[in-house]
Scaffold this motif. Structure first.
Motif, short mmCIF file in Angstrom:
data_model
loop_
_atom_site.label_atom_id
_atom_site.label_comp_id
_atom_site.label_asym_id
_atom_site.label_seq_id
_atom_site.Cartn_x
_atom_site.Cartn_y
_atom_site.Cartn_z
N GLN A 286 1.38 6.30 3.76
CA GLN A 286 0.34 7.21 4.25
C GLN A 286 1.00 8.28 5.12
N ARG B 81 -4.71 6.43 10.46
CA ARG B 81 -4.40 5.71 9.22
C ARG B 81 -2.96 5.93 8.76
N ASP C 250 1.22 6.36 8.39
CA ASP C 250 2.50 5.72 8.68
C ASP C 250 3.47 6.73 9.27
N ALA D 277 -7.38 10.84 10.67
CA ALA D 277 -6.32 10.80 9.67
C ALA D 277 -5.04 10.21 10.24
N LYS E 275 0.84 -1.20 0.00
CA LYS E 275 0.00 0.00 0.00
C LYS E 275 0.88 1.24 0.00
#
Length: 385
Positions: free
Chosen positions: A5, A287, A289, A284, A2
């Motif tokens: 983030q 979610r 990283d 936010a 993914k």
């Protein structure tokens, strides 16, 4: 895999870039290293000046404007806003009653008032909101919030039943409150006050003693205003039964919280926390990283209720506990203190000795470069784990 983030949630770099401009520069730096990164920009503020702009940027709403008065009674125009769902109204005290508004005239510490802010609040109530968020900071007055009440329709009367003048000087004469004209919705909504100080209303650490001089008060006027605020606290307690003299935070913005807490049941909260909730920052960060925040000067005050502190607290409570990195104009905290505050690292955009004007002129470029470095380090550390 993914995409990375990243949440970018900086404060403004005062005198250089707004919070939204800082966010754009940092996001550019992140994407220069990680083009596929999912970067969420949420410009922040600590509840003082600049908070309205930060909220407008994130919400994507258009500000409303109202004709009102500035702190010395001159005609002025002030902005206010509502959340996208119309439920929350935002009043930034500095819009009508801030020091910058009256920088072109001699300061009037005894007569400056927050009446204009009260008129803005009345317009917000007229819009039908359920909650009013008042952002305190940058006040030009020391009137205990009496001006806000006046703008909402309350009259302060002397012992003869005559309205007293606006400002701290009028507080020394007030003996009663006429609430018959109070805005009909004032007690129907929730009031939340964004503050970033814990000063009480009166005394050595109170509104007049600590903040009066920056609003033009000489030593004698400081003592007078402290006495007037003490009298005001007594009147508020007599009228409402609510004691505000020693309430932590009541000294913010010249004592504005004292009036709103006593008469309207307002709640005092950390400004950074309120703004974070309003823009959806906790969700936010949950979610993310990596979280990047920033401000002009990262110092001891930054970890005591300011933006970086609030973000570190949110990240610490998030499921993945993403690391928080600070980018700043200058970093004045030892690395150990930075880590103790729950922040992974703090970096200055200054490459070495440099003139302030040069640094300001290249702030955006240096922020982008530094954000690229931070992102590279983060990616490298995760490739080796």
């Amino acid at each position: 895999m993914k995409p990375l983030q990243v949440v970018v949630a900086p404060d403004s770099f005062k005198g250089s870039l707004s919070a939204s401009e800082v966010a754009v520069a940092v996001a550019e730096g992140v994407r220069s290293v990680a083009p596929d990164a999912d970067v969420t920009c949420l410009p922040m503020a600590d509840g003082g000046e600049g908070t309205l702009d930060a909220l407008l940027t994130v919400w994507g709403t258009v500000p409303q404007r109202i004709a009102t008065v500035d702190a010395v009674g001159r005609p002025a125009t002030a902005r206010w806003a509502t959340s996208p769902d119309g439920r929350v109204g935002v009043v930034e005290l500095a819009e009508a009653s801030g020091l910058p508004r009256v920088s072109d005239v001699a300061l009037q510490p005894l007569h400056a008032s927050t009446r204009g802010t009260g008129e803005v609040a009345a317009a917000v109530l007229d819009a039908g909101v359920e909650e009013v968020l008042v952002c305190l900071g940058g006040s030009a007055s020391t009137d205990g919030g009496a001006g806000v009440l006046a703008g909402l329709g309350v009259r302060l009367l002397d012992e003869s039943g005559v309205p007293v003048p606006d400002g701290g000087e009028g507080l020394s004469r007030a003996t009663s409150l006429d609430l018959s004209g109070l805005h009909p919705r004032a007690r129907e909504v929730r009031w939340r006050l964004a503050v970033d100080v814990t000063n009480p209303l009166v005394g050595e650490h109170g509104a007049a003693q600590v903040f009066g001089p920056q609003k033009g008060a000489n030593p004698g006027e400081v003592e007078f205003l402290d006495g007037a605020l003490d009298r005001w606290a007594g009147l508020l307690e007599a009228e409402t039964g609510v004691a505000v003299r020693d309430l932590a935070g009541a000294g913010a913005a010249g004592g504005v919280p004292s009036a709103l807490v006593a008469l309207l049941g307002a709640e005092l909260e950390r400004g950074a926390t309120l703004v974070a909730e309003a823009i959806g920052l906790p969700a936010a960060v949950a979610r993310a990283d990596l979280v990047i925040t920033g401000e002009g000067s990262f110092d001891s005050q930054s970890v005591r209720g300011k933006v970086a502190d609030g973000i570190a607290r949110i990240a610490a409570a998030a499921p993945g506990r993403p690391p928080v990195v600070v980018v700043a104009g200058q970093v004045l905290l030892p690395a150990a203190h930075v880590r103790d505050a729950g922040i992974a690292a703090a970096f200055s955009i200054a490459p070495g000795p440099v003139e302030l004007d040069e640094l300001i002129a290249r702030t955006a470029t240096r922020l982008a470069d530094l954000a690229a470095t931070v992102t590279s380090l983060f990616l490298a550390s995760h490739r080796t784990t």
